[in-house]
Write an enzyme that holds these catalytic residues in place. Structure first.
Site, PDB file in Angstrom:
ATOM      1  N   ARG A 138      38.927  31.476  27.318  1.00  0.00           N
ATOM      2  CA  ARG A 138      40.266  31.881  27.728  1.00  0.00           C
ATOM      3  C   ARG A 138      41.321  30.945  27.142  1.00  0.00           C
ATOM      4  O   ARG A 138      41.261  29.736  27.332  1.00  0.00           O
ATOM      5  CB  ARG A 138      40.375  31.899  29.257  1.00  0.00           C
ATOM      6  CG  ARG A 138      39.390  32.856  29.905  1.00  0.00           C
ATOM      7  CD  ARG A 138      39.435  32.762  31.425  1.00  0.00           C
ATOM      8  NE  ARG A 138      38.367  33.553  32.012  1.00  0.00           N
ATOM      9  CZ  ARG A 138      38.539  34.470  32.949  1.00  0.00           C
ATOM     10  NH1 ARG A 138      39.749  34.724  33.396  1.00  0.00           N
ATOM     11  NH2 ARG A 138      37.511  35.137  33.446  1.00  0.00           N
ATOM     12  N   SER A 140      30.116  44.861  51.828  1.00  0.00           N
ATOM     13  CA  SER A 140      31.090  44.543  50.788  1.00  0.00           C
ATOM     14  C   SER A 140      30.941  45.493  49.605  1.00  0.00           C
ATOM     15  O   SER A 140      29.831  45.716  49.105  1.00  0.00           O
ATOM     16  CB  SER A 140      30.882  43.095  50.321  1.00  0.00           C
ATOM     17  OG  SER A 140      31.740  42.760  49.260  1.00  0.00           O
ATOM     18  N   SER A 161      41.620  46.388  40.612  1.00  0.00           N
ATOM     19  CA  SER A 161      42.560  45.926  39.600  1.00  0.00           C
ATOM     20  C   SER A 161      42.056  46.077  38.178  1.00  0.00           C
ATOM     21  O   SER A 161      42.857  46.112  37.239  1.00  0.00           O
ATOM     22  CB  SER A 161      42.904  44.454  39.845  1.00  0.00           C
ATOM     23  OG  SER A 161      41.747  43.644  39.707  1.00  0.00           O
ATOM     24  N   HIS A 221      46.754  45.124  44.935  1.00  0.00           N
ATOM     25  CA  HIS A 221      47.260  45.877  43.787  1.00  0.00           C
ATOM     26  C   HIS A 221      47.853  47.220  44.201  1.00  0.00           C
ATOM     27  O   HIS A 221      47.953  48.134  43.377  1.00  0.00           O
ATOM     28  CB  HIS A 221      46.142  46.075  42.770  1.00  0.00           C
ATOM     29  CG  HIS A 221      45.704  44.793  42.130  1.00  0.00           C
ATOM     30  ND1 HIS A 221      46.324  44.259  41.024  1.00  0.00           N
ATOM     31  CD2 HIS A 221      44.724  43.912  42.475  1.00  0.00           C
ATOM     32  CE1 HIS A 221      45.736  43.117  40.698  1.00  0.00           C
ATOM     33  NE2 HIS A 221      44.760  42.890  41.562  1.00  0.00           N
ATOM     34  N   LYS A 254      52.701  40.040  43.036  1.00  0.00           N
ATOM     35  CA  LYS A 254      52.518  41.128  42.070  1.00  0.00           C
ATOM     36  C   LYS A 254      53.699  42.093  42.191  1.00  0.00           C
ATOM     37  O   LYS A 254      54.751  41.827  41.643  1.00  0.00           O
ATOM     38  CB  LYS A 254      51.159  41.787  42.279  1.00  0.00           C
ATOM     39  CG  LYS A 254      50.015  40.835  41.908  1.00  0.00           C
ATOM     40  CD  LYS A 254      48.668  41.447  42.055  1.00  0.00           C
ATOM     41  CE  LYS A 254      47.573  40.552  41.463  1.00  0.00           C
ATOM     42  NZ  LYS A 254      47.504  39.209  42.002  1.00  0.00           N
ATOM     43  N   THR A 289      49.908  22.933  52.547  1.00  0.00           N
ATOM     44  CA  THR A 289      51.366  22.919  52.633  1.00  0.00           C
ATOM     45  C   THR A 289      51.908  24.337  52.511  1.00  0.00           C
ATOM     46  O   THR A 289      51.456  25.122  51.674  1.00  0.00           O
ATOM     47  CB  THR A 289      51.955  22.041  51.514  1.00  0.00           C
ATOM     48  OG1 THR A 289      51.482  20.698  51.695  1.00  0.00           O
ATOM     49  CG2 THR A 289      53.478  22.048  51.556  1.00  0.00           C
TER      50      THR A 289
END
Length: 669
Positions: A174, A290, A342, A370, A401, A431
């Site tokens: 990548r 799942s 996606s 999405h 998105k 945070t």
């Protein structure tokens, strides 16, 4: 005793667990202020050192030789060097006591071996620490003596380097494109190359689906909140980090999804990981079912929950029911799935999953990352479009998105949200997002709840591009959403394709390779926005045609293959017969075969949405005959199926698309 040896003894006592504990027990003076005369006492406390001390016949000579001469700088330097790390390697006596190493004494409390010379003992570390008080190049480069067999930093880096080289050889390494987006000129950006040169490019793969990241309302809200509240959140939500904008945004998101409460996270990934790892732990023996193509964040959350997991085939209702039926009725269960996938562009059959969950007593956890902002009359996602908001127990979404900002969230009942808030480390110990982010996201959510313009334009551009790609013979993968995946099927070719598009045509599309998608399904993932107009689409088509020709990539020209592709677009499951049955409707039109197929699919989808109100197979819609559907489809098609006013109504909530049963839904009614 030399000061060097004295410091070595002090540091040895602080590093050796045995000596340190004994000195504390005997109320010894603070170690840094230890007097050299106390060295024998400290030595007597360590069994290993004591054994060597008793056997030593040369202590006086060693101490005398090691001591520096008074007033002699050279002798002082020599004394320091006498206890350097380099001289300890292979030493046969202790640098502090002078006692020779022996094989029959008690074990060293640090290294455990009575036979180990002091070059492998805590005394070496002490001497090294002493040397570091006045470091030399040699001392710094050898800060510690590794135990036999210990790995070095170089070894770890070498292993990692080998792994990266393998990724590079496979063509799936990548490389991040260094882009600077231009506010007000979306989707245009400046590409910064490594050599310092720049190029103006058009982005075609952003997840800022609606361009809300540059909307004036969003920008104004972010600037205003920054000036009002400052840059940062100030801490975790529990420790001074909850800003009023967080509270307002959570209320807005709960309303968007028809839920009692919502909870913000720093990203959609964290939201899924925290919720799916934390919730199942509150139930004894929970089973998670799942979907096979769930996002990595969901997979990680499920893994960290330690709950039992079973995977059902993607959007396969029969397989899902089979797994549910096999479980005890009273066992806690959760069905976890994505509404819009996606990478595949498929859409889950929401009503059917809700029905199965109710029948077999399971919670529903849907990732609408999405879909939020783009589907439903107010942007509440596919659940809103399909009328099942009240049948989803947990909804996860993102603000980064379609809403164009940053962060993630979940929405659900008060009990579910409070449980995640109270038990999920991913929420408790992070945070909070900045007030500026929360304010900007709030403005975006409110705008898209009231205005459908961005949704209509985005869906129109996506459908138009899909049709144009099919007409040009590009291998468009099955998609029934705004996602436009084009199959390449090879990691190296996929990367070369995107490089040529970028360097030769100024078009930025990121290659999608393994492990994001399975090997052999490498693809381009194109995401048209409301601002990818006709000119930009024509530019993309010309560029793709050039690159496809130069690389010799295959196209879909054969009628049977085009039929299958069109059917897959409409169904997500490649029902060739269904698409072929639609051909007679448009066979008389003066269009090529690919266009006929595309139009046939659009007619079926439009008629299904108009007649059934966007209902799925299990939606309880009024029965409609195939003849009625065909007649209605023809009437709809009198208008341009993409540009007509009727299509605008379908684009407004995303109902132009359909679920996995779309192509034969009408035929089954």
């Amino acid at each position: 005793m030399s000061s060097a040896l004295s410091r070595a003894a002090r540091q040895a006592s602080s590093r050796c667990p045995y000596l340190f504990s004994q000195s504390v027990k005997q109320n010894a003076a603070a170690l840094p202020a230890l007097d050299p005369t106390s060295v024998p006492d400290l030595v007597s406390m360590c069994p290993h050192m004591q054994a060597q001390l008793e056997a030593s016949k040369e202590e006086d000579r060693l101490l005398r030789d090691a001591a520096p001469s008074a007033g002699s700088a050279a002798a002082s330097e020599k004394g320091s060097q006498a206890v350097s790390v380099n001289e300890l390697d292979g030493a046969s006596s202790c640098p502090v006591t002078g006692a020779p190493a022996r094989d029959d004494g008690p074990a060293c409390p640090v290294y455990g071996s009575v036979a180990a010379p002091h070059s492998d003992c805590c005394m070496k570390d002490a001497a090294a620490g002493d040397a570091r008080s006045a470091p030399t190049t040699a001392d710094v480069s050898a800060r510690a003596h590794p135990v036999p067999g210990a790995r070095t930093s170089a070894w770890y880096n070498e292993v990692l380097g080998d792994s990266l080289e393998q990724v590079k050889r496979e063509g799936r390494y990548r490389v991040f494109a260094d882009l600077k987006r231009h506010a007000g000129k979306y989707p245009r950006a400046t590409f910064h190359r490594v050599d310092g040169s720049t190029q103006e490019v058009v982005g075609w793969c952003s997840n800022d689906y609606l361009g809300m990241g540059q909307h004036s309302k969003v920008l104004q809200a972010m600037v205003s909140a920054t000036l009002e509240c400052g840059a940062g959140a100030g801490g975790t939500r529990n420790i001074s980090g909850t800003n009023h904008y967080h509270v307002l945004l959570e209320q807005e998101l709960a309303d968007l999804h028809g839920q009692e409460a919502a909870l913000l996270f720093t990203s959609g990934f964290v939201a899924n990981e925290a919720a799916l790892s934390g919730l199942p732990k509150q139930f004894d023996d929970m089973l998670i079912l799942s979907d096979a193509l769930n996002h990595a964040s969901m997979i990680e959350g499920i893994r960290h929950s330690k709950a039992d997991k079973q995977v059902y085939r993607h959007n396969d209702l029969d397989h899902l029911e089979q797994l549910l039926r096999a479980q005890p009725a009273d066992r806690p269960k959760m069905i976890a799935f994505e509404s819009v996938n996606s990478m595949e562009g498929t859409v889950a059959p929401m009503r059917d999953i809700a029905w199965l969950a109710e029948r077999y007593g399971a919670l529903t956890y849907v990732d609408e990352v999405h879909a939020v902002g783009m589907y439903g009359r107010r942007g509440g996602g596919v659940a809103e479009r399909d009328g099942v908001l009240d049948r989803m127990d947990v909804v996860s979404g993102t603000l980064g998105k379609a809403f164009g900002v940053c962060g993630g969230y979940i929405a659900g009942s008060s009990a579910i949200v409070d449980a995640v808030r109270s038990f999920a480390p991913g929420f408790i110990f992070t945070t909070a997002m900045t007030p500026a982010q929360a304010s900007a996201a709030l403005a975006s959510v409110r705008h898209l709840k009231q205005c459908a313009y961005e949704r209509v334009q985005m869906h129109r551009n996506a459908i138009t591009l899909q049709r144009q790609l099919r007409m040009a013979g590009f291998p468009l993968m099955p998609s029934i959403s705004h996602i436009v995946p084009i199959l390449v099927g090879d990691a190296d070719l996929c990367t070369r394709t995107t490089n040529m598009l970028l360097n030769d045509h100024g078009i930025y599309v990121q290659p999608i390779n393994y492990p994001t998608v399975p090997r052999g399904t490498e693809r381009l993932r194109i995401t048209p926005s409301p601002f990818h107009d006709a000119g930009l689409r024509e530019h993309l088509l010309r560029a793709l045609d050039d690159v496809w020709t130069r690389l010799g990539l295959p196209r879909v020209r054969d009628l049977d293959l085009a039929t299958e592709a069109a059917a897959g677009m409409g169904m997500g499951m490649g029902d060739v017969e269904a698409a072929q049955s639609a051909l007679p409707v448009v066979v008389a039109n003066p269009m090529d075969e690919a266009e006929r197929l595309a139009t046939a699919v659009h007619r079926y989808v439009a008629s299904r949405s108009a007649l059934n109100g966007g209902a799925g197979v299990a939606g309880g819609a009024a029965p409609v005959t195939e003849e009625d559907a065909m007649e209605r489809a023809l009437a709809v098609n009198e208008m341009d199926p993409v540009m007509g006013a009727f299509a605008d109504e379908l684009f407004a909530d995303g109902s132009f698309y359909t679920d996995a049963a779309a192509m034969y839904a009408v035929r089954r009614c």
